[in-house]
Scaffold this motif. Structure first.
Motif, PDB file in Angstrom:
ATOM      1  N   GLN A   1      37.554 -36.209 -17.223  1.00  0.00           N
ATOM      2  CA  GLN A   1      37.116 -37.205 -18.189  1.00  0.00           C
ATOM      3  C   GLN A   1      38.219 -37.476 -19.198  1.00  0.00           C
ATOM      4  OE1 GLN A   1      34.218 -38.905 -18.674  1.00  0.00           O
ATOM      5  NE2 GLN A   1      33.060 -38.087 -16.961  1.00  0.00           N
ATOM      6  N   VAL A   2      38.333 -38.738 -19.553  1.00  0.00           N
ATOM      7  CA  VAL A   2      39.289 -39.169 -20.572  1.00  0.00           C
ATOM      8  C   VAL A   2      38.510 -39.936 -21.627  1.00  0.00           C
ATOM      9  CG1 VAL A   2      41.262 -40.642 -21.078  1.00  0.00           C
ATOM     10  CG2 VAL A   2      41.221 -39.301 -18.959  1.00  0.00           C
ATOM     11  N   GLN A   3      38.757 -39.595 -22.885  1.00  0.00           N
ATOM     12  CA  GLN A   3      38.142 -40.326 -23.988  1.00  0.00           C
ATOM     13  C   GLN A   3      39.208 -41.195 -24.656  1.00  0.00           C
ATOM     14  OE1 GLN A   3      37.635 -36.659 -23.973  1.00  0.00           O
ATOM     15  NE2 GLN A   3      36.043 -37.242 -22.523  1.00  0.00           N
ATOM     16  N   LEU A   4      38.846 -42.445 -24.889  1.00  0.00           N
ATOM     17  CA  LEU A   4      39.763 -43.411 -25.495  1.00  0.00           C
ATOM     18  C   LEU A   4      39.113 -43.989 -26.742  1.00  0.00           C
ATOM     19  CD1 LEU A   4      40.792 -45.261 -22.218  1.00  0.00           C
ATOM     20  CD2 LEU A   4      42.107 -43.520 -23.421  1.00  0.00           C
ATOM     21  N   VAL A   5      39.845 -44.014 -27.832  1.00  0.00           N
ATOM     22  CA  VAL A   5      39.313 -44.539 -29.088  1.00  0.00           C
ATOM     23  C   VAL A   5      40.300 -45.542 -29.670  1.00  0.00           C
ATOM     24  CG1 VAL A   5      38.519 -44.015 -31.414  1.00  0.00           C
ATOM     25  CG2 VAL A   5      38.071 -42.401 -29.541  1.00  0.00           C
ATOM     26  N   GLU A   6      39.866 -46.788 -29.751  1.00  0.00           N
ATOM     27  CA  GLU A   6      40.700 -47.833 -30.327  1.00  0.00           C
ATOM     28  C   GLU A   6      40.516 -47.903 -31.845  1.00  0.00           C
ATOM     29  OE1 GLU A   6      38.990 -49.419 -26.358  1.00  0.00           O
ATOM     30  OE2 GLU A   6      38.257 -48.412 -28.163  1.00  0.00           O
ATOM     31  N   SER A   7      41.549 -48.360 -32.515  1.00  0.00           N
ATOM     32  CA  SER A   7      41.478 -48.576 -33.959  1.00  0.00           C
ATOM     33  C   SER A   7      42.489 -49.647 -34.337  1.00  0.00           C
ATOM     34  CB  SER A   7      41.756 -47.284 -34.725  1.00  0.00           C
ATOM     35  OG  SER A   7      43.055 -46.793 -34.442  1.00  0.00           O
ATOM     36  N   GLY A   8      42.342 -50.153 -35.561  1.00  0.00           N
ATOM     37  CA  GLY A   8      43.314 -51.094 -36.087  1.00  0.00           C
ATOM     38  C   GLY A   8      42.870 -52.533 -36.126  1.00  0.00           C
ATOM     39  N   GLY A   9      41.693 -52.815 -35.595  1.00  0.00           N
ATOM     40  CA  GLY A   9      41.218 -54.188 -35.629  1.00  0.00           C
ATOM     41  C   GLY A   9      40.885 -54.628 -37.046  1.00  0.00           C
ATOM     42  N   GLY A  10      40.663 -55.928 -37.179  1.00  0.00           N
ATOM     43  CA  GLY A  10      40.314 -56.460 -38.495  1.00  0.00           C
ATOM     44  C   GLY A  10      40.393 -57.963 -38.523  1.00  0.00           C
ATOM     45  N   LEU A  11      40.378 -58.499 -39.734  1.00  0.00           N
ATOM     46  CA  LEU A  11      40.441 -59.939 -39.951  1.00  0.00           C
ATOM     47  C   LEU A  11      41.847 -60.315 -40.395  1.00  0.00           C
ATOM     48  CD1 LEU A  11      39.051 -62.715 -40.317  1.00  0.00           C
ATOM     49  CD2 LEU A  11      38.492 -61.983 -42.649  1.00  0.00           C
ATOM     50  N   CYS A  22      45.302 -46.849 -29.627  1.00  0.00           N
ATOM     51  CA  CYS A  22      44.302 -46.263 -28.738  1.00  0.00           C
ATOM     52  C   CYS A  22      44.680 -44.802 -28.537  1.00  0.00           C
ATOM     53  CB  CYS A  22      44.268 -47.003 -27.411  1.00  0.00           C
ATOM     54  SG  CYS A  22      43.232 -46.206 -26.160  1.00  0.00           S
ATOM     55  N   SER A  23      43.841 -43.938 -29.053  1.00  0.00           N
ATOM     56  CA  SER A  23      44.110 -42.508 -28.962  1.00  0.00           C
ATOM     57  C   SER A  23      43.367 -41.927 -27.765  1.00  0.00           C
ATOM     58  CB  SER A  23      43.644 -41.825 -30.251  1.00  0.00           C
ATOM     59  OG  SER A  23      43.836 -40.434 -30.175  1.00  0.00           O
ATOM     60  N   ALA A  24      44.088 -41.184 -26.939  1.00  0.00           N
ATOM     61  CA  ALA A  24      43.506 -40.598 -25.735  1.00  0.00           C
ATOM     62  C   ALA A  24      43.319 -39.101 -25.917  1.00  0.00           C
ATOM     63  CB  ALA A  24      44.400 -40.881 -24.538  1.00  0.00           C
ATOM     64  N   SER A  25      42.236 -38.597 -25.357  1.00  0.00           N
ATOM     65  CA  SER A  25      41.980 -37.161 -25.372  1.00  0.00           C
ATOM     66  C   SER A  25      41.230 -36.793 -24.094  1.00  0.00           C
ATOM     67  CB  SER A  25      41.175 -36.765 -26.606  1.00  0.00           C
ATOM     68  OG  SER A  25      39.921 -37.426 -26.607  1.00  0.00           O
ATOM     69  N   GLY A  26      41.039 -35.504 -23.903  1.00  0.00           N
ATOM     70  CA  GLY A  26      40.377 -35.039 -22.696  1.00  0.00           C
ATOM     71  C   GLY A  26      41.387 -34.654 -21.635  1.00  0.00           C
ATOM     72  N   THR A  90      40.779 -64.100 -31.044  1.00  0.00           N
ATOM     73  CA  THR A  90      39.599 -63.403 -31.544  1.00  0.00           C
ATOM     74  C   THR A  90      38.798 -62.829 -30.386  1.00  0.00           C
ATOM     75  OG1 THR A  90      39.450 -64.777 -33.535  1.00  0.00           O
ATOM     76  CG2 THR A  90      37.423 -63.695 -32.780  1.00  0.00           C
ATOM     77  N   ALA A  91      38.561 -61.524 -30.435  1.00  0.00           N
ATOM     78  CA  ALA A  91      37.854 -60.841 -29.351  1.00  0.00           C
ATOM     79  C   ALA A  91      37.698 -59.369 -29.717  1.00  0.00           C
ATOM     80  CB  ALA A  91      38.629 -60.967 -28.044  1.00  0.00           C
ATOM     81  N   VAL A  92      36.946 -58.665 -28.904  1.00  0.00           N
ATOM     82  CA  VAL A  92      36.938 -57.206 -28.961  1.00  0.00           C
ATOM     83  C   VAL A  92      38.016 -56.720 -28.004  1.00  0.00           C
ATOM     84  CG1 VAL A  92      35.626 -55.094 -28.592  1.00  0.00           C
ATOM     85  CG2 VAL A  92      34.485 -57.132 -29.512  1.00  0.00           C
ATOM     86  N   TYR A  93      38.874 -55.870 -28.492  1.00  0.00           N
ATOM     87  CA  TYR A  93      40.002 -55.362 -27.713  1.00  0.00           C
ATOM     88  C   TYR A  93      39.701 -53.941 -27.245  1.00  0.00           C
ATOM     89  CZ  TYR A  93      42.872 -59.365 -28.905  1.00  0.00           C
ATOM     90  OH  TYR A  93      43.376 -60.635 -29.003  1.00  0.00           O
ATOM     91  N   TYR A  94      39.935 -53.718 -25.967  1.00  0.00           N
ATOM     92  CA  TYR A  94      39.638 -52.435 -25.338  1.00  0.00           C
ATOM     93  C   TYR A  94      40.893 -51.847 -24.717  1.00  0.00           C
ATOM     94  CZ  TYR A  94      34.811 -54.174 -25.443  1.00  0.00           C
ATOM     95  OH  TYR A  94      33.587 -54.677 -25.823  1.00  0.00           O
ATOM     96  N   CYS A  95      40.999 -50.541 -24.725  1.00  0.00           N
ATOM     97  CA  CYS A  95      42.051 -49.905 -23.944  1.00  0.00           C
ATOM     98  C   CYS A  95      41.425 -49.211 -22.741  1.00  0.00           C
ATOM     99  CB  CYS A  95      42.885 -48.933 -24.774  1.00  0.00           C
ATOM    100  SG  CYS A  95      42.005 -47.497 -25.396  1.00  0.00           S
ATOM    101  N   ASN A  96      42.269 -48.986 -21.760  1.00  0.00           N
ATOM    102  CA  ASN A  96      41.796 -48.473 -20.477  1.00  0.00           C
ATOM    103  C   ASN A  96      42.869 -47.593 -19.855  1.00  0.00           C
ATOM    104  OD1 ASN A  96      42.028 -49.249 -17.259  1.00  0.00           O
ATOM    105  ND2 ASN A  96      39.942 -48.820 -17.917  1.00  0.00           N
ATOM    106  N   SER A  97      42.427 -46.636 -19.092  1.00  0.00           N
ATOM    107  CA  SER A  97      43.336 -45.776 -18.335  1.00  0.00           C
ATOM    108  C   SER A  97      43.272 -46.183 -16.876  1.00  0.00           C
ATOM    109  CB  SER A  97      42.900 -44.318 -18.502  1.00  0.00           C
ATOM    110  OG  SER A  97      43.642 -43.479 -17.647  1.00  0.00           O
TER     111      SER A  97
END
Length: 122
Positions: A1-11, A22-26, A90-97
């Motif tokens: 399992q890999v956990q991915l957490v995005e940050s930094g979005g805004g207006l 995008c910080s990865a762990s696991g 404008t969108a929701v941004y996702y990271c992926n492995s």
């Protein structure tokens, strides 16, 4: 399992810049290539950028020349530097492995973050 957490979005205003992380762990050792995608309301998920394990990048046509993907394999973090932002970004941004095939094309994997909202005002 890999956990991915995005940050930094805004207006941000049109023409502005924003940087996402995008910080990865696991199970970090299983991570090969990583990618960024986005999804706007009512639209399909769109490929933005990918970066292979050795740093080779690939970008979607809509962001070429404006967005830059990078990664820090020590910190297990993926980055996306976005410049010259437009309202259509404008969108929701996702990271992926995922993986990159010999042609350089990115194939997304099973692990996704929860996303971070980017809103560009006109």
């Amino acid at each position: 399992q890999v956990q991915l957490v995005e940050s930094g979005g805004g207006l941000v205003q049109t023409g502005g810049s924003l940087s996402l992380s995008c910080s990865a762990s696991g199970n970090i050792d299983s991570i090969n290539a990583m990618g960024w995608f986005r999804q706007a309301p009512g639209k399909q998920r769109e490929f933005i950028a990918s970066i292979s394990a050795d740093g080779l990048t690939n970008y979607g046509e809509s962001v070429k020349g404006r967005f830059t993907a990078s990664r820090d394999n020590v910190e297990n973090t993926l980055y996306l530097r976005m410049t010259s932002l437009k309202p259509e970004d404008t969108a929701v941004y996702y990271c992926n492995s995922g993986v990159v095939d010999p042609s350089g094309s990115y194939h997304y994997g099973d692990f996704w973050g929860m996303g971070t909202q980017v809103t560009v005002s006109s």
